[in-house]
Enzyme design. Structure first.
Site, PDB file in Angstrom:
ATOM      1  N   HIS A 118       0.852  -1.202   0.000  1.00 37.86           N
ATOM      2  CA  HIS A 118       0.000   0.000   0.000  1.00 37.86           C
ATOM      3  C   HIS A 118       0.881   1.243   0.000  1.00 37.86           C
ATOM      4  O   HIS A 118       1.907   1.315   0.676  1.00 37.86           O
ATOM      5  CB  HIS A 118      -1.019  -0.020   1.134  1.00 37.86           C
ATOM      6  CG  HIS A 118      -0.508   0.289   2.505  1.00 37.86           C
ATOM      7  ND1 HIS A 118      -0.380   1.573   2.984  1.00 37.86           N
ATOM      8  CD2 HIS A 118      -0.140  -0.521   3.519  1.00 37.86           C
ATOM      9  CE1 HIS A 118       0.049   1.537   4.238  1.00 37.86           C
ATOM     10  NE2 HIS A 118       0.209   0.280   4.597  1.00 37.86           N
ATOM     11  N   ASP A 130       5.628   2.767   7.183  1.00 37.34           N
ATOM     12  CA  ASP A 130       4.267   2.293   6.920  1.00 37.34           C
ATOM     13  C   ASP A 130       3.556   3.206   5.922  1.00 37.34           C
ATOM     14  O   ASP A 130       2.877   4.134   6.312  1.00 37.34           O
ATOM     15  CB  ASP A 130       3.479   2.238   8.225  1.00 37.34           C
ATOM     16  CG  ASP A 130       2.100   1.637   8.063  1.00 37.34           C
ATOM     17  OD1 ASP A 130       1.850   0.991   7.029  1.00 37.34           O
ATOM     18  OD2 ASP A 130       1.281   1.822   8.976  1.00 37.34           O
ATOM     19  N   GLU A 164      -5.368   1.891   1.940  1.00 33.28           N
ATOM     20  CA  GLU A 164      -5.247   0.726   2.817  1.00 33.28           C
ATOM     21  C   GLU A 164      -5.512   1.111   4.252  1.00 33.28           C
ATOM     22  O   GLU A 164      -6.140   0.353   5.006  1.00 33.28           O
ATOM     23  CB  GLU A 164      -3.841   0.124   2.679  1.00 33.28           C
ATOM     24  CG  GLU A 164      -3.632  -1.190   3.436  1.00 33.28           C
ATOM     25  CD  GLU A 164      -3.147  -1.023   4.875  1.00 33.28           C
ATOM     26  OE1 GLU A 164      -3.053  -2.034   5.581  1.00 33.28           O
ATOM     27  OE2 GLU A 164      -2.859   0.127   5.290  1.00 33.28           O
ATOM     28  N   GLU A 165      -5.033   2.291   4.634  1.00 33.96           N
ATOM     29  CA  GLU A 165      -5.165   2.720   6.025  1.00 33.96           C
ATOM     30  C   GLU A 165      -6.615   2.961   6.437  1.00 33.96           C
ATOM     31  O   GLU A 165      -6.915   3.078   7.625  1.00 33.96           O
ATOM     32  CB  GLU A 165      -4.341   3.996   6.259  1.00 33.96           C
ATOM     33  CG  GLU A 165      -2.833   3.828   6.058  1.00 33.96           C
ATOM     34  CD  GLU A 165      -2.172   2.991   7.143  1.00 33.96           C
ATOM     35  OE1 GLU A 165      -2.883   2.447   8.017  1.00 33.96           O
ATOM     36  OE2 GLU A 165      -0.933   2.874   7.098  1.00 33.96           O
ATOM     37  N   ASP A 193       4.207  -5.018   3.717  1.00 34.26           N
ATOM     38  CA  ASP A 193       3.668  -3.899   4.485  1.00 34.26           C
ATOM     39  C   ASP A 193       4.527  -3.732   5.735  1.00 34.26           C
ATOM     40  O   ASP A 193       4.461  -4.547   6.658  1.00 34.26           O
ATOM     41  CB  ASP A 193       2.212  -4.193   4.858  1.00 34.26           C
ATOM     42  CG  ASP A 193       1.503  -2.997   5.467  1.00 34.26           C
ATOM     43  OD1 ASP A 193       2.172  -1.980   5.742  1.00 34.26           O
ATOM     44  OD2 ASP A 193       0.279  -3.076   5.662  1.00 34.26           O
ATOM     45  N   HIS A 280       2.163   4.889  12.805  1.00 34.30           N
ATOM     46  CA  HIS A 280       1.025   5.805  12.615  1.00 34.30           C
ATOM     47  C   HIS A 280       1.245   7.152  13.300  1.00 34.30           C
ATOM     48  O   HIS A 280       0.297   7.768  13.794  1.00 34.30           O
ATOM     49  CB  HIS A 280      -0.279   5.160  13.105  1.00 34.30           C
ATOM     50  CG  HIS A 280      -0.824   4.139  12.154  1.00 34.30           C
ATOM     51  ND1 HIS A 280      -2.051   3.527  12.346  1.00 34.30           N
ATOM     52  CD2 HIS A 280      -0.325   3.619  11.001  1.00 34.30           C
ATOM     53  CE1 HIS A 280      -2.271   2.680  11.345  1.00 34.30           C
ATOM     54  NE2 HIS A 280      -1.229   2.719  10.518  1.00 34.30           N
TER      55      HIS A 280
END
Length: 432
Positions: A118, A130, A164-165, A193, A280
């Site tokens: 992603h 990420d 994707e998130e 990922d 994140h």
């Protein structure tokens, strides 16, 4: 373009690509040896993605300018390298999203090896681990395919997913709108990922046995033990493919779970700390990457794609029985065992029984390791050899043709000297 038109044009493209390979070379003949992926090149892609985020409000999230700029960056690289690329559009939360699909000319269009990552970040940061890490690694692998002018046996496809998130939106859209006949042509989907976590682990998806073993073979060659990926199982873009019946696999270096003491002993790093403290968060920048993990995982990606797409290795067949539970081996102490129960195998065990041993230990010269058959017969595998080297990650071949196959088989390990310790990380029997 409407999706139906994209699918129709993709089918035409694949037909043309299948005949595009030069007639002077047999499929898979060129550049059959997997390349060493340049970690410097992968890091340059990450630097470029960081610059895109910095110039677009600090992120590359769905519906934001940073995401579209990331899409344009990846597509331009692929177009220049000779890929046939498609931007697949979808709408989510009132914003347009994009998947980038890239096909390499040649290979059997009815057998597609597909790899994806992603490309979007969360809104709170640039998303360099990420998932810039996976996106950059498969981009550099795609460029390596082009540089090698690889002529694969199977057709090679790469994908960079949007949103994707927000719930695997882009990959779900792709899979759900792909006709069943086209889905059936995907012989394997590999997902990447987060592969450069700063306090990394080495996790392998345990879904398709052939894909899983391909990655394990690579790491066994480096003497690096792996673990089965559980933290993100079903939380990344392999899930829609798996749910549609496509064989899947992949790699992962860890997110917000905490690294245990056993894992720190196995891989280094810091116990009691998460694999990625910037998961994140705004600090998920180019400073949030472990170069060694990024390098190893990037090379593992190329190894898998080359092997799975060119047929340069014979994947394991038959029945596999495995135990991945950790069993501590006491220092200069009693023997311990890890067991697997074999069932459904007719007659005796084969003369070429494959015994996979994965032991984490700081001095393998202390170890005596045996395979114990269901009737108690002992087959020695390792007897205090290897000197001061650490870990014992090896596959042995045992003539067990006098043993009944079904029953409880054990791997027995004993530390015969003082100071060094370890544990059985995994034990596997493969019946051809």
């Amino acid at each position: 373009m409407r999706l139906s038109a994209i699918v129709a044009s993709s089918a035409l493209v694949l037909g043309a690509l299948a005949s595009a390979a030069p007639a002077t070379a047999a499929p898979g003949a060129a550049a059959a040896t997997p390349p060493d992926i340049s970690v410097a090149n992968v890091k340059q892609h990450l630097t470029d993605l960081q610059s895109i985020a910095t110039a677009n409000g600090g992120n590359r999230a769905h519906g934001r300018t940073g995401y579209k700029a990331s899409v344009d960056f990846v597509k331009a690289k692929l177009d220049a390298a000779g890929y046939t690329t498609t931007l697949q559009q979808f709408t989510y939360n009132g914003a347009t999203g994009y998947n980038v699909i890239a096909d390499w000319p040649g290979g059997d269009p009815n057998q597609v090896v597909m790899s994806g990552s992603h490309l979007d970040s969360v809104t709170s940061g640039p998303g360099i681990n990420d998932n810039g890490s996976g996106s950059a690694a498969i981009l550099e692998t795609a460029l390596a395919v082009s540089r090698a002018q690889l002529q694969p046996t199977k057709h090679i496809r790469f994908a960079w997913w949007g949103a994707e998130e927000l719930g695997l939106v882009g990959s779900k859209y792709y899979v759900n709108n792909l006709p069943s006949a086209e889905r059936a042509k995907i012989s394997g989907y590999l997902n990447f990922d987060m592969i450069g976590s700063p306090n990394p682990g080495y996790f392998v998806y345990d879904d398709d046995p052939t894909i899983e073993q391909t990655f394990k073979n690579y790491y066994a060659g480096l003497g690096i033990p792996t673990e089965i990926e559980t933290e993100g199982d079903g939380r990344s873009d392999h899930a829609p493919f798996k749910n549609a019946g496509v064989p899947v696999g992949g790699l992962f270096s860890g997110a917000d779970y905490t690294k245990t003491s056993a894992q720190a002993q196995k891989w280094g790093g810091t116990a009691g700390q998460s694999f990625d403290r910037c998961y994140h968060s705004s600090c998920d920048t180019t400073a949030n990457i472990n170069d060694t993990a990024l390098d190893r995982n990037s090379d593992a990606i190329a190894y898998a794609i080359w092997n799975l797409a060119t047929g340069t290795t014979t994947p394991p067949t038959g029945k596999v029985f495995e135990n991945t539970a950790d069993v501590s081996i006491p220092d200069n102490g009693a023997a311990v065992t890890s067991s697997v129960t074999v069932s459904g195998v007719t007659g005796n065990a084969p003369s070429n029984l494959s015994v996979g041993v994965d032991i984490v230990h700081t001095y393998r010269g202390d170890l005596v390791v045996d395979l114990i058959a269901p009737d108690g017969s002992v087959y020695n595998l390792h007897n205090r050899s290897g000197g001061s080297a650490d870990n014992l990650v090896q596959t042995y071949t045992v003539n067990a043709s006098t043993e009944v196959a079904n029953g409880v088989w054990k791997l027995r390990a004993q530390d015969k000297a003082a100071v060094d310790t370890g544990y059985i990380n995994g034990f596997k029997l493969t019946f051809p």
